[in-house]
Design a protein around this motif. Structure first.
Motif, short mmCIF file in Angstrom:
data_model
loop_
_atom_site.label_atom_id
_atom_site.label_comp_id
_atom_site.label_asym_id
_atom_site.label_seq_id
_atom_site.Cartn_x
_atom_site.Cartn_y
_atom_site.Cartn_z
N GLN A 64 -27.09 -5.13 124.13
CA GLN A 64 -26.91 -4.87 125.56
C GLN A 64 -27.21 -3.41 125.88
O GLN A 64 -27.91 -3.09 126.82
CB GLN A 64 -25.45 -5.16 125.97
CG GLN A 64 -25.10 -6.62 126.02
CD GLN A 64 -25.82 -7.32 127.16
OE1 GLN A 64 -26.72 -8.09 126.91
NE2 GLN A 64 -25.46 -7.03 128.39
N ALA A 65 -26.61 -2.51 125.02
CA ALA A 65 -26.77 -1.08 125.26
C ALA A 65 -28.23 -0.68 125.15
O ALA A 65 -28.77 0.03 126.01
CB ALA A 65 -25.93 -0.30 124.26
N SER A 66 -28.94 -1.20 124.11
CA SER A 66 -30.33 -0.80 123.95
C SER A 66 -31.17 -1.38 125.09
O SER A 66 -32.14 -0.77 125.54
CB SER A 66 -30.88 -1.20 122.58
OG SER A 66 -31.01 -2.59 122.51
N ALA A 67 -30.78 -2.54 125.62
CA ALA A 67 -31.51 -3.13 126.75
C ALA A 67 -31.29 -2.31 128.01
O ALA A 67 -32.20 -2.14 128.81
CB ALA A 67 -31.06 -4.56 126.97
N GLU A 68 -30.07 -1.77 128.16
CA GLU A 68 -29.81 -0.95 129.36
C GLU A 68 -30.67 0.30 129.37
O GLU A 68 -31.18 0.71 130.41
CB GLU A 68 -28.33 -0.58 129.42
CG GLU A 68 -27.54 -1.56 130.28
CD GLU A 68 -26.07 -1.53 130.00
OE1 GLU A 68 -25.55 -0.43 129.76
OE2 GLU A 68 -25.46 -2.61 130.02
N ASP A 69 -30.81 0.94 128.21
CA ASP A 69 -31.61 2.18 128.12
C ASP A 69 -33.11 1.87 128.11
O ASP A 69 -33.91 2.77 128.26
CB ASP A 69 -31.35 2.90 126.78
CG ASP A 69 -29.93 3.34 126.66
OD1 ASP A 69 -29.24 3.31 127.68
OD2 ASP A 69 -29.52 3.67 125.53
N TYR A 70 -33.45 0.66 127.82
CA TYR A 70 -34.84 0.30 127.58
C TYR A 70 -35.68 0.39 128.85
O TYR A 70 -35.24 -0.09 129.89
CB TYR A 70 -34.92 -1.12 127.02
CG TYR A 70 -36.33 -1.60 126.77
CD1 TYR A 70 -37.00 -1.27 125.59
CD2 TYR A 70 -37.02 -2.35 127.73
CE1 TYR A 70 -38.31 -1.71 125.38
CE2 TYR A 70 -38.31 -2.78 127.52
CZ TYR A 70 -38.95 -2.46 126.34
OH TYR A 70 -40.23 -2.87 126.13
N PRO A 71 -36.88 0.96 128.83
CA PRO A 71 -37.49 1.62 127.68
C PRO A 71 -37.21 3.13 127.71
O PRO A 71 -37.24 3.73 128.77
CB PRO A 71 -38.99 1.37 127.90
CG PRO A 71 -39.14 1.22 129.40
CD PRO A 71 -37.82 0.77 129.95
N SER A 72 -36.96 3.69 126.55
CA SER A 72 -36.67 5.12 126.52
C SER A 72 -37.77 5.88 125.78
O SER A 72 -37.65 7.07 125.53
CB SER A 72 -35.32 5.36 125.86
OG SER A 72 -35.33 4.80 124.57
N LYS A 73 -38.82 5.18 125.38
CA LYS A 73 -39.96 5.86 124.75
C LYS A 73 -41.24 5.05 125.01
O LYS A 73 -41.19 4.00 125.68
CB LYS A 73 -39.70 6.07 123.26
CG LYS A 73 -39.45 4.79 122.49
CD LYS A 73 -39.23 5.06 121.00
CE LYS A 73 -39.13 3.74 120.27
NZ LYS A 73 -38.84 3.78 118.90
N VAL A 74 -42.33 5.54 124.46
CA VAL A 74 -43.64 4.91 124.68
C VAL A 74 -43.67 3.51 124.06
O VAL A 74 -43.14 3.28 122.98
CB VAL A 74 -44.74 5.80 124.03
CG1 VAL A 74 -46.09 5.12 124.05
CG2 VAL A 74 -44.80 7.14 124.74
N ILE A 75 -44.29 2.56 124.78
CA ILE A 75 -44.45 1.19 124.26
C ILE A 75 -45.89 1.03 123.77
O ILE A 75 -46.83 1.49 124.42
CB ILE A 75 -44.18 0.16 125.38
CG1 ILE A 75 -42.73 0.27 125.88
CG2 ILE A 75 -44.46 -1.26 124.93
CD1 ILE A 75 -42.41 -0.59 127.11
N THR A 76 -46.05 0.38 122.63
CA THR A 76 -47.40 0.09 122.11
C THR A 76 -47.74 -1.36 122.42
O THR A 76 -46.98 -2.27 122.07
CB THR A 76 -47.47 0.32 120.59
OG1 THR A 76 -47.16 1.68 120.33
CG2 THR A 76 -48.85 0.00 120.02
N LEU A 77 -48.87 -1.55 123.07
CA LEU A 77 -49.32 -2.91 123.39
C LEU A 77 -50.54 -3.21 122.53
O LEU A 77 -51.60 -2.60 122.70
CB LEU A 77 -49.68 -2.99 124.88
CG LEU A 77 -50.17 -4.33 125.41
CD1 LEU A 77 -49.12 -5.42 125.21
CD2 LEU A 77 -50.51 -4.23 126.90
N VAL A 78 -50.36 -4.12 121.59
CA VAL A 78 -51.47 -4.44 120.67
C VAL A 78 -52.42 -5.44 121.34
O VAL A 78 -51.99 -6.46 121.89
CB VAL A 78 -50.93 -5.03 119.34
CG1 VAL A 78 -52.07 -5.52 118.45
CG2 VAL A 78 -50.10 -3.98 118.60
N VAL A 79 -53.71 -5.12 121.30
CA VAL A 79 -54.76 -6.04 121.75
C VAL A 79 -55.50 -6.45 120.48
O VAL A 79 -55.99 -5.59 119.76
CB VAL A 79 -55.73 -5.34 122.73
CG1 VAL A 79 -56.93 -6.22 123.03
CG2 VAL A 79 -55.02 -4.97 124.01
N PRO A 80 -55.56 -7.75 120.19
CA PRO A 80 -56.14 -8.14 118.90
C PRO A 80 -57.67 -8.19 118.88
O PRO A 80 -58.25 -8.94 118.09
CB PRO A 80 -55.51 -9.51 118.66
CG PRO A 80 -55.29 -10.06 120.02
CD PRO A 80 -55.04 -8.91 120.94
#
Ligand code: ASP
Length: 325
Positions: free
Chosen positions: A20-36
């Motif tokens: 729950q706590a990590s979801a509340e803060d989310y996102p707190s940094k850069v997200i990587t989106l992989v394209v295959p």
């Protein structure tokens, strides 16, 4: 015994609150989106447009990482093995549903190893050829290709890619075989088509709209049931001489299995918001593609769609007898 059950329950509660706590803060940094697939191709374009819009909504940067090769299975495997914390995501297309039938050994389970976030778009494919291909319409193209089949090179993004699926359906419909040339994505394949090193390719209009409009490639037909609004003069393949030849390429977003549901829900909401964006809608429309409805940009809709597509394509691929190791 009672002591260990209490310990277990306490552990579950702690895990729940941590999620729950990590979801509340989310996102707190850069997200990587992989394209295959390689940069510059249709999946890359769809992912970058979506990432930009979702990044603004989530107030973080979403960077695209291209992990091309083996028809999209290398990139999907990378995300299946990633930490399920919402910071590594995947945008993949119909190939996520065709891979189980095409690959004898697949390093992941397309359903069991992922948390579905939502569908992104539906897109048409166009059958295109190098500019100087000696045929003015689909009927002439088929006649020429069949008469010269040993010399015909068809580009694709590897076994399991949408271009491979479309090429395979074409060969099956024509009851013939051409030489197939695999790339890490149809972005680089397009460069070779423009250079005349390969003869034709079936690929999403997100990759070839500008080249078709500029007359740099010849387009013989669209894989959709109805004509594509951005290309009113190009017939469907069904109209042009290949009845019932339809393939819709859909893209969708996934997180690794075990990603906390509140994070998945946050991503899904951001995706729905992103798909309402007027600029994104216009960019998609110009490329002959359409963002999905709000209801389809959800985990439930993607879960059902993926299963239905696996069930639909499995028997077709098995009947065509195409496999990869
Ligand atoms: N459109 C490609 C395919 O054939 C993949 C890509 O490069 O996006 O699946």
């Amino acid at each position: 015994m009672i002591k260990s059950s209490l310990k277990f329950a306490a552990c579950l509660v702690a895990t729940f609150f941590a999620a729950q706590a990590s979801a509340e803060d989310y996102p707190s940094k850069v997200i990587t989106l992989v394209v295959p697939f390689a940069a510059g191709g249709p999946s890359d374009t769809v992912a970058r447009l979506t990432a930009q819009s979702m990044g603004t909504i989530l107030k973080t940067q979403i960077i695209v990482e291209n992990v091309g090769g083996a028809g999209g299975t290398l990139g999907a495997a990378r995300v299946a093995q990633a930490k399920p914390d919402g910071y590594t995501l995947l945008v993949h297309h119909i190939g996520h549903a065709t891979a189980p039938a095409l690959y004898r050994k697949l390093a992941y389970d397309p359903i069991g190893d992922f948390e579905p976030v939502g569908l992104v778009n539906d897109g048409a494919m166009a059958l295109i050829a190098r500019k100087d291909f000696p045929a003015k319409d689909l009927k002439e193209m088929i006649a020429y290709a069949k008469a010269n089949k040993e010399k015909m090179n068809v580009a694709n993004a590897g076994v399991g890619s949408a271009s491979h699926l479309c090429g395979m359906l074409l060969m099956s419909a024509l009851n013939t075989e051409f030489v197939t040339v695999p790339y890490k994505g149809t972005g680089p394949a397009m460069n070779d088509l423009l250079g005349g090193q390969v003869d034709f390719m079936c690929d999403q209009t997100t990759n070839n709209a500008s080249q078709i409009k500029a007359g740099k490639v010849k387009a013989y037909g669209m894989t959709t049931a109805k004509r594509v609004a951005a290309f009113p003069d190009i017939p469907t393949l069904s109209e042009a001489g290949l009845p019932n030849f339809t393939v819709t390429v859909w893209h969708a977003m996934y997180a690794p299995k075990g990603t906390p549901q509140p994070i998945v829900d946050k991503l899904s909401k951001a995706l729905q918001e992103a798909l309402k964006d007027a600029t994104l809608k216009q960019r998609f429309a110009d490329l002959g593609s359409e963002p999905v409805s709000q209801e389809r940009a959800t985990p439930q809709a993607l879960r059902a769609h993926l299963k239905a597509e696996i069930d639909k394509w499995g028997p077709i691929i098995k009947k065509a007898g195409v496999f990869a190791d």
